[in-house]
Enzyme design. Sequence first.
Site, short mmCIF file in Angstrom:
data_model
loop_
_atom_site.label_atom_id
_atom_site.label_comp_id
_atom_site.label_asym_id
_atom_site.label_seq_id
_atom_site.Cartn_x
_atom_site.Cartn_y
_atom_site.Cartn_z
N ASP A 21 -24.55 15.81 -1.61
CA ASP A 21 -24.83 17.10 -1.00
C ASP A 21 -25.75 17.03 0.20
O ASP A 21 -25.91 18.03 0.90
CB ASP A 21 -25.46 18.03 -2.05
N HIS A 62 -30.23 11.84 -8.49
CA HIS A 62 -28.99 12.04 -9.24
C HIS A 62 -29.22 11.52 -10.65
O HIS A 62 -29.90 10.53 -10.84
CB HIS A 62 -27.84 11.26 -8.57
N HIS A 86 -26.67 21.55 -9.16
CA HIS A 86 -25.35 20.90 -9.21
C HIS A 86 -24.65 21.16 -7.88
O HIS A 86 -25.15 20.77 -6.83
CB HIS A 86 -24.62 21.45 -10.44
N1 ACO Z 1 -37.11 15.55 -5.18
C1 ACO Z 1 -38.30 15.11 -5.65
N2 ACO Z 1 -38.46 14.51 -6.85
C2 ACO Z 1 -37.39 14.37 -7.60
C3 ACO Z 1 -36.11 14.80 -7.18
C4 ACO Z 1 -35.99 15.41 -5.91
N3 ACO Z 1 -34.83 15.82 -5.45
N4 ACO Z 1 -35.21 14.53 -8.12
C5 ACO Z 1 -35.88 13.94 -9.13
N5 ACO Z 1 -37.20 13.84 -8.80
C6 ACO Z 1 -38.25 13.24 -9.61
C7 ACO Z 1 -38.59 14.10 -10.82
O1 ACO Z 1 -39.60 15.02 -10.52
C8 ACO Z 1 -39.02 13.06 -11.81
O2 ACO Z 1 -40.31 12.64 -11.48
P1 ACO Z 1 -41.39 12.29 -12.65
O3 ACO Z 1 -40.80 11.10 -13.35
O4 ACO Z 1 -42.66 12.03 -11.94
O5 ACO Z 1 -41.44 13.50 -13.55
C9 ACO Z 1 -38.09 11.88 -11.53
O6 ACO Z 1 -37.74 12.02 -10.13
C10 ACO Z 1 -36.84 11.86 -12.38
O7 ACO Z 1 -36.13 13.06 -12.16
P2 ACO Z 1 -35.40 13.93 -13.26
O8 ACO Z 1 -35.56 15.37 -12.92
O9 ACO Z 1 -35.82 13.47 -14.62
O10 ACO Z 1 -33.90 13.47 -13.02
P3 ACO Z 1 -32.61 14.20 -13.58
O11 ACO Z 1 -31.63 13.12 -13.80
O12 ACO Z 1 -32.93 15.09 -14.73
O13 ACO Z 1 -32.16 15.15 -12.38
C11 ACO Z 1 -31.12 16.03 -10.47
C12 ACO Z 1 -31.15 14.88 -11.50
C13 ACO Z 1 -30.96 17.39 -11.18
C14 ACO Z 1 -29.92 15.82 -9.55
C15 ACO Z 1 -32.46 15.99 -9.67
O14 ACO Z 1 -32.58 14.74 -9.02
C16 ACO Z 1 -32.55 17.13 -8.66
O15 ACO Z 1 -32.96 18.23 -9.04
N6 ACO Z 1 -32.19 16.89 -7.36
C17 ACO Z 1 -32.20 17.94 -6.37
C18 ACO Z 1 -30.98 18.83 -6.52
C19 ACO Z 1 -29.71 18.14 -6.07
O16 ACO Z 1 -29.64 17.54 -5.00
N7 ACO Z 1 -28.66 18.27 -6.91
C20 ACO Z 1 -27.31 17.70 -6.60
C21 ACO Z 1 -26.94 16.63 -7.56
S1 ACO Z 1 -25.41 15.93 -7.09
C22 ACO Z 1 -24.28 17.03 -7.61
O17 ACO Z 1 -24.39 17.72 -8.55
C23 ACO Z 1 -23.06 17.09 -6.83
#
Ligand code: ACO
Length: 428
Positions: free
Chosen positions: A363, A307, A268
């Site tokens: 971010d 996201h 987050h």
């Molecule tokens: N890098 C690589 N792969 C990713 C990323 C990433 N940053 N984010 C998602 N994916 C992939 C997942 O592995 C998944 O792949 P799959 O379908 O093969 O299993 C697919 O994309 C869907 O991702 P989920 O994890 O299901 O998406 P979710 O909505 O649960 O997660 C989140 C969203 C937590 C923001 C995620 O994208 C993440 O961890 N990003 C990195 C951390 C980040 O930047 N957080 C800031 C968010 S903005 C904020 O809070 C202000």
Amino acid sequence: MPDTLSVTDNRTGKKYDIAIENDTIRASDLRQIRVKDDDFGMMSYDPAFMNTAPVKSRITFIDGDKGILEYRGYPIERLAEKSTSFLEVAYLLIHGDLPKENQLEEWRTNVKMHTFVHENIKKLMEGFRYDAHPMGMFISTISALSTFYPEAKEIMDPDARRKQIHRLIGKVPTIAAFAYRHSKGLPYVYPSNDLTYAGNFLNMMFKIGDSKYTIHPTLEHALTVLYILHADHEQNCSTNTMRSIGSSYVDPYSSVAGAAAALWGPLHGGANEAVLRMLDEIGSMDRVPSVIKDVKEGKMKLMGFGHRVYKNYDPRARVIKKLADDVFEVTGKNKKLDLALELERIALEDDYFVKRKLYPNVDFYSGLIYEAMGIPMDFFPVLFAIPRTAGWLAHWQEHILDPEQKIARPRQVYLGQRGRTWIQIDKR
Ligand code: ACO
């Protein structure tokens, strides 16, 4: 055409008509679906609230597919461009409309009246270890505020509520800056109420001794815009925490402390810190392809990408990217910018990211600006919490005044054992 959803339970052959309102059905309407009269009734299973709206809100609108973000109906790009003060946007979030001149003046006065903290708060902060994480200090100190303002528990009294809102928005920059000064071993700088919200914060952070600290207008403006962009984002993890804690009718200091704790996590608000750590680890351009390979093989995540809601470019990231150029003109370019741009370029062309609709989020670039401004990485989540406090409070107020809301108490699907027989310890 009736606004209903017809559901047939194939276990019993019974048909149910469930009302549709705002493209939504009420999960509690599913409870009438049962096999036997004494069954609990059907629930919806929705880990991580992927498709559950626990609230009706009028604060912030997001269309994640189109990359739209609006506060109270105003597009974020317009607010970032037109508003010259964070407090104006905070007013909008809390009150629902942009303030008239006299309203803004009154609001500003009320908030500024509360920028100082009790001297014992200062002493409390001085008690932390020299290397305490500033976010840990921030969370604990916000929580401690509840002991200084016992009337804050009168959450249904509009005057008491208003006062805590002024206090919290007024005090968060002071507490944040004190946490920073503590980590540097520097004396705390008291608020200067003749400065802007962002200017006062920069002064409390960077003023040394008696000499006047000159606030660079570009940096003050950049921080104001960053505050505006971070002020709210509807039902994210920390706002959901704020609403959930607030639903028990505890005072708002305790709720904000809980929301800030949720914000701290690397998935987050801690992501901006994680982005810079990742860029540091990558180190050089030639490592970018192997990093992308590791990401695609699931060995790591590309921090600052993806996201839950945006399946398009995060509109805040677009504004920040432009802002970064203005800041770097003053501070000199952050060396990691080229690395970040290269990661983004490759990711946006790569099938893995395209298919999953993974774009840079807020971010990805904000940390580069903060670092260029001389702010250490572990302070980034604190910077995020300052403006988000306004959003949390807007949601908290909406929540406790919503007659449909009750204490947040989800259900569970219990899969564990039942009715086991006690076995003496020597027989297990
Ligand atoms: N890098 C690589 N792969 C990713 C990323 C990433 N940053 N984010 C998602 N994916 C992939 C997942 O592995 C998944 O792949 P799959 O379908 O093969 O299993 C697919 O994309 C869907 O991702 P989920 O994890 O299901 O998406 P979710 O909505 O649960 O997660 C989140 C969203 C937590 C923001 C995620 O994208 C993440 O961890 N990003 C990195 C951390 C980040 O930047 N957080 C800031 C968010 S903005 C904020 O809070 C202000």
